[in-house]
Design a protein around this motif. Structure first.
Motif, mmCIF file in Angstrom:
data_model
loop_
_atom_site.group_PDB
_atom_site.id
_atom_site.type_symbol
_atom_site.label_atom_id
_atom_site.label_comp_id
_atom_site.label_asym_id
_atom_site.label_seq_id
_atom_site.Cartn_x
_atom_site.Cartn_y
_atom_site.Cartn_z
ATOM 1 N N LYS A 30 -3.354 25.316 6.406
ATOM 2 C CA LYS A 30 -2.456 25.197 7.644
ATOM 3 C C LYS A 30 -2.061 26.256 8.428
ATOM 4 C CE LYS A 30 0.580 23.092 4.736
ATOM 5 N NZ LYS A 30 1.618 22.409 4.468
ATOM 6 N N TYR A 38 4.584 9.515 -9.820
ATOM 7 C CA TYR A 38 4.283 9.291 -11.107
ATOM 8 C C TYR A 38 3.835 11.056 -11.467
ATOM 9 C CZ TYR A 38 1.370 8.198 -15.345
ATOM 10 O OH TYR A 38 0.942 7.938 -16.714
ATOM 11 N N ASP A 39 3.486 11.852 -10.574
ATOM 12 C CA ASP A 39 3.129 13.340 -10.741
ATOM 13 C C ASP A 39 4.567 14.002 -10.953
ATOM 14 O OD1 ASP A 39 1.201 15.341 -11.169
ATOM 15 O OD2 ASP A 39 1.673 15.877 -9.060
ATOM 16 N N SER A 60 4.027 24.010 -0.390
ATOM 17 C CA SER A 60 3.106 24.563 -1.187
ATOM 18 C C SER A 60 3.252 26.179 -0.903
ATOM 19 C CB SER A 60 1.865 24.136 -1.057
ATOM 20 O OG SER A 60 1.284 23.814 0.153
ATOM 21 N N ALA A 65 5.463 18.756 2.976
ATOM 22 C CA ALA A 65 4.389 19.468 3.815
ATOM 23 C C ALA A 65 5.034 20.934 4.089
ATOM 24 C CB ALA A 65 4.324 18.737 5.319
ATOM 25 N N THR A 66 6.417 21.320 3.500
ATOM 26 C CA THR A 66 6.679 22.631 3.800
ATOM 27 C C THR A 66 6.864 23.165 2.283
ATOM 28 O OG1 THR A 66 8.921 21.642 3.828
ATOM 29 C CG2 THR A 66 7.789 22.341 5.926
ATOM 30 N N CYS A 70 -6.787 23.415 -3.317
ATOM 31 C CA CYS A 70 -6.070 23.641 -2.259
ATOM 32 C C CYS A 70 -4.745 23.949 -2.483
ATOM 33 C CB CYS A 70 -6.010 22.318 -1.469
ATOM 34 S SG CYS A 70 -5.060 22.300 -0.087
ATOM 35 N N ASP A 71 -4.302 25.256 -1.563
ATOM 36 C CA ASP A 71 -2.936 25.807 -1.893
ATOM 37 C C ASP A 71 -1.836 25.762 -0.392
ATOM 38 O OD1 ASP A 71 -4.234 27.824 -0.339
ATOM 39 O OD2 ASP A 71 -3.407 29.372 -1.897
ATOM 40 N N ALA A 77 0.246 20.473 -2.533
ATOM 41 C CA ALA A 77 -0.911 20.593 -1.669
ATOM 42 C C ALA A 77 -1.715 18.981 -1.708
ATOM 43 C CB ALA A 77 -1.685 21.531 -1.917
ATOM 44 N N VAL A 78 -1.192 18.425 -3.070
ATOM 45 C CA VAL A 78 -1.822 16.941 -2.979
ATOM 46 C C VAL A 78 -0.588 16.219 -2.398
ATOM 47 C CG1 VAL A 78 -2.481 15.201 -4.565
ATOM 48 C CG2 VAL A 78 -3.008 17.822 -5.120
ATOM 49 N N LEU A 128 -9.285 14.948 -1.208
ATOM 50 C CA LEU A 128 -8.420 14.463 -2.363
ATOM 51 C C LEU A 128 -9.536 13.807 -3.396
ATOM 52 C CD1 LEU A 128 -5.290 12.639 -0.753
ATOM 53 C CD2 LEU A 128 -5.755 15.308 -1.734
ATOM 54 N N ARG A 153 -4.501 16.783 -13.128
ATOM 55 C CA ARG A 153 -3.279 15.989 -12.646
ATOM 56 C C ARG A 153 -4.243 14.604 -11.887
ATOM 57 N NH1 ARG A 153 0.351 18.339 -10.026
ATOM 58 N NH2 ARG A 153 -0.456 20.283 -10.551
ATOM 59 N N ALA A 174 -6.124 18.122 -4.928
ATOM 60 C CA ALA A 174 -6.783 18.500 -3.722
ATOM 61 C C ALA A 174 -7.695 19.757 -4.025
ATOM 62 C CB ALA A 174 -5.506 19.098 -2.970
ATOM 63 N N GLU A 206 1.699 16.552 -0.082
ATOM 64 C CA GLU A 206 1.794 16.449 1.260
ATOM 65 C C GLU A 206 0.619 15.471 2.056
ATOM 66 O OE1 GLU A 206 1.336 20.043 3.210
ATOM 67 O OE2 GLU A 206 -0.445 20.639 2.402
ATOM 68 N N GLN A 207 -0.399 15.480 1.498
ATOM 69 C CA GLN A 207 -1.407 14.542 1.995
ATOM 70 C C GLN A 207 -1.049 13.118 1.604
ATOM 71 O OE1 GLN A 207 -3.835 15.674 4.043
ATOM 72 N NE2 GLN A 207 -3.548 18.018 3.596
ATOM 73 N N LEU A 208 -0.609 12.775 0.570
ATOM 74 C CA LEU A 208 -0.171 11.483 0.072
ATOM 75 C C LEU A 208 0.827 11.185 0.785
ATOM 76 C CD1 LEU A 208 -0.785 11.634 -3.957
ATOM 77 C CD2 LEU A 208 -2.176 10.613 -2.296
ATOM 78 N N ARG A 259 -0.253 10.832 4.982
ATOM 79 C CA ARG A 259 -1.357 9.827 5.101
ATOM 80 C C ARG A 259 -1.023 8.548 4.539
ATOM 81 N NH1 ARG A 259 -5.013 13.201 7.548
ATOM 82 N NH2 ARG A 259 -4.667 15.322 7.050
ATOM 83 N N ALA A 297 0.686 -1.456 -0.047
ATOM 84 C CA ALA A 297 0.039 -0.043 0.155
ATOM 85 C C ALA A 297 0.801 1.222 -0.094
ATOM 86 C CB ALA A 297 -0.691 0.081 1.268
ATOM 87 N N GLU A 310 2.086 7.020 -6.837
ATOM 88 C CA GLU A 310 1.224 7.737 -7.308
ATOM 89 C C GLU A 310 1.759 9.169 -7.172
ATOM 90 O OE1 GLU A 310 -2.280 8.037 -4.603
ATOM 91 O OE2 GLU A 310 -3.498 7.968 -6.480
ATOM 92 N N TYR A 319 -7.053 -4.093 -0.430
ATOM 93 C CA TYR A 319 -6.759 -2.752 0.282
ATOM 94 C C TYR A 319 -8.097 -1.985 0.161
ATOM 95 C CZ TYR A 319 -1.873 -4.521 0.843
ATOM 96 O OH TYR A 319 -0.872 -5.133 1.187
ATOM 97 N N GLU A 342 0.044 23.805 -6.034
ATOM 98 C CA GLU A 342 -1.113 22.893 -6.206
ATOM 99 C C GLU A 342 -0.666 21.323 -5.968
ATOM 100 O OE1 GLU A 342 -3.296 23.609 -9.816
ATOM 101 O OE2 GLU A 342 -3.292 25.710 -9.177
ATOM 102 N N ALA A 343 0.551 21.150 -6.581
ATOM 103 C CA ALA A 343 0.942 19.474 -6.366
ATOM 104 C C ALA A 343 1.467 19.325 -5.263
ATOM 105 C CB ALA A 343 2.199 19.629 -7.682
#
Ligand code: FES
Lengths: 320, 71
Positions: B62, A166-167, A238, A235-236, B57-58, A269-270, B21, B40, B44, A272-274, A277, A156, A163, B7, A266-267
């Protein structure tokens, strides 16, 4: 790329050995490094053999056992230094059942001085160009150190890392590979865009940042640290990316370079979550014993950036 | 019985305190009726309403006090 300039007796001797391969075997002993920079540029060049290599070094050098024997003590020294910094970090992080919340809190609580904020509001053109030269050592191989971690992960976490990667690697479109977008930005702003072009100009702090990423990426043992580093990096990113983009626009510099940073608003912001988490979270679900290493990697990312910021802002005479 | 798990994997993920997301290609209509296409594989979407790049989201969430962040 050619080997960089040596920065002391150790790098001078090791680079000479590297150039002489495979005709002459690597010398069994090398002089001690006289300065941290001497050790750091030596390690940087030894690691580079696993990325793109050097035009003046034979490709067999990467796995030459005598060069690996030079590399190992340099790595042990670097890792020991990074771990000592982590251990002396004053505020221990909270550990609850909610890893993502803890992790974001750790990053939020870490408030070093920000280069991005300085660029946004005050930096002059020369200072921005200076910063871009230094950043280019990593951005031209963006995400490459993390790519080494992929085969070492449980399912996982691996899927989540891919993911994100790839970006980073342009979703199959070479024009959108992030390192390529950075190269275009460099060119547009009037800097050199070839891989490794500015290595000779960078201070110790940049070499340490790059060496830490390679160390964590190349050692399976440090997979947790590599992903913690990645998560802290994302996470530091965006908000500082937006500040950098605004600073570049404020100075009327190349829109292509501003666009690179805009893309990262924008990238990341996605990402950091991926990264927090899914990538780290799923790794911990299978290998909970890696928690400390994840935090070690995260702290190292934040701390090395602080050190760079202190150094550069002092050099630029920016008020504290 | 199998040891090979399936999963859980969602296409829409609500991140506590942060964005939503969205996996895959989507066209989003914002509150003023304007359409935005995702570019993409994972996007987000801002849930705190404070992003300067809405609907995306930008990272601004936070900077908000906890009571202003989405649950
Ligand atoms: S949710 Fe991230 S900026 Fe609003």
């Amino acid at each position: 790329m050619m080997l960089p300039k040596p920065r002391g007796p150790l790098s001078a001797a090791v680079f000479e050995s590297m150039r002489a391969l495979p005709t002459e075997p690597v010398a069994r002993t090398h002089p001690e490094a006289d300065e941290p920079e001497d050790a750091a540029i030596t390690l940087w060049a030894l690691y580079e053999l696993s990325y793109r290599g050097f035009d003046d070094v034979d490709e067999t050098a990467e796995w030459d056992p005598d060069l690996l024997a030079v590399r190992r003590p340099l790595e042990i020294d670097l890792e020991g230094r990074l771990r000592a910094r982590w251990e002396s970090y004053a505020s221990p992080h909270e550990v609850t059942a909610d890893f993502s919340a803890d992790f974001f809190a750790l990053v939020a609580a870490h408030d070093g001085r920000s280069l991005a904020r300085f660029v946004q509001t005050e930096a002059d053109e020369q200072q921005v160009l200076d910063l871009l030269r230094l950043r280019s050592v990593y951005h031209l191989k963006e995400s490459d150190p993390t790519a080494w971690v992929v085969p070492r992960l449980p399912t996982a976490s691996k899927a989540a890392l891919m993911e994100l990667q790839y970006d980073e690697y342009g979703c199959g479109d070479p024009n959108r590979v992030h390192s390529h977008l950075f190269a275009r930005g460099l060119e547009a702003i009037g800097l050199r865009s070839e891989y490794g072009a500015y290595v000779d100009d960078v201070p110790l702090e940049i070499l340490e940042q790059n060496n830490a990423m390679s160390l964590m990426g190349l050692h399976r043992r440090l997979r947790g640290a590599a992903l913690g580093h990645l998560a802290a990096f994302e996470a530091t990113s965006s908000i500082p990316s937006r500040q950098l983009s605004q600073g570049i626009a404020r100075l009327g510099l190349a829109p292509d370079m501003a666009a690179y940073y805009d893309e990262h608003v924008e990238a990341d912001a996605v990402h950091e979550q991926l990264a927090v988490r899914a990538i780290c979270g799923e790794l911990l679900a299978v290998e909970p014993e890696l928690r400390d290493d994840i935090y070690f990697g995260a702290f190292t990312c934040l701390d090395l950036e602080d050190r760079l910021a202190e150094q550069l802002l002092a050099r630029w005479g920016a008020a504290t | 019985m199998t040891d090979v798990p399936t999963y859980p994997h969602a296409d829409v993920v609500l991140c506590p305190g942060g964005p939503l997301l969205l996996r895959g290609k989507h066209v989003i209509e914002d509150s003023s009726g304007e359409l935005h296409e995702t570019t993409r594989r994972v996007t987000a979407l801002c849930r705190c309403d404070k992003s300067a790049k809405k609907p995306w989201c930008d990272g601004t969430h936070k900077l908000l006090p906890e009571k202003l962040t989405p649950s």
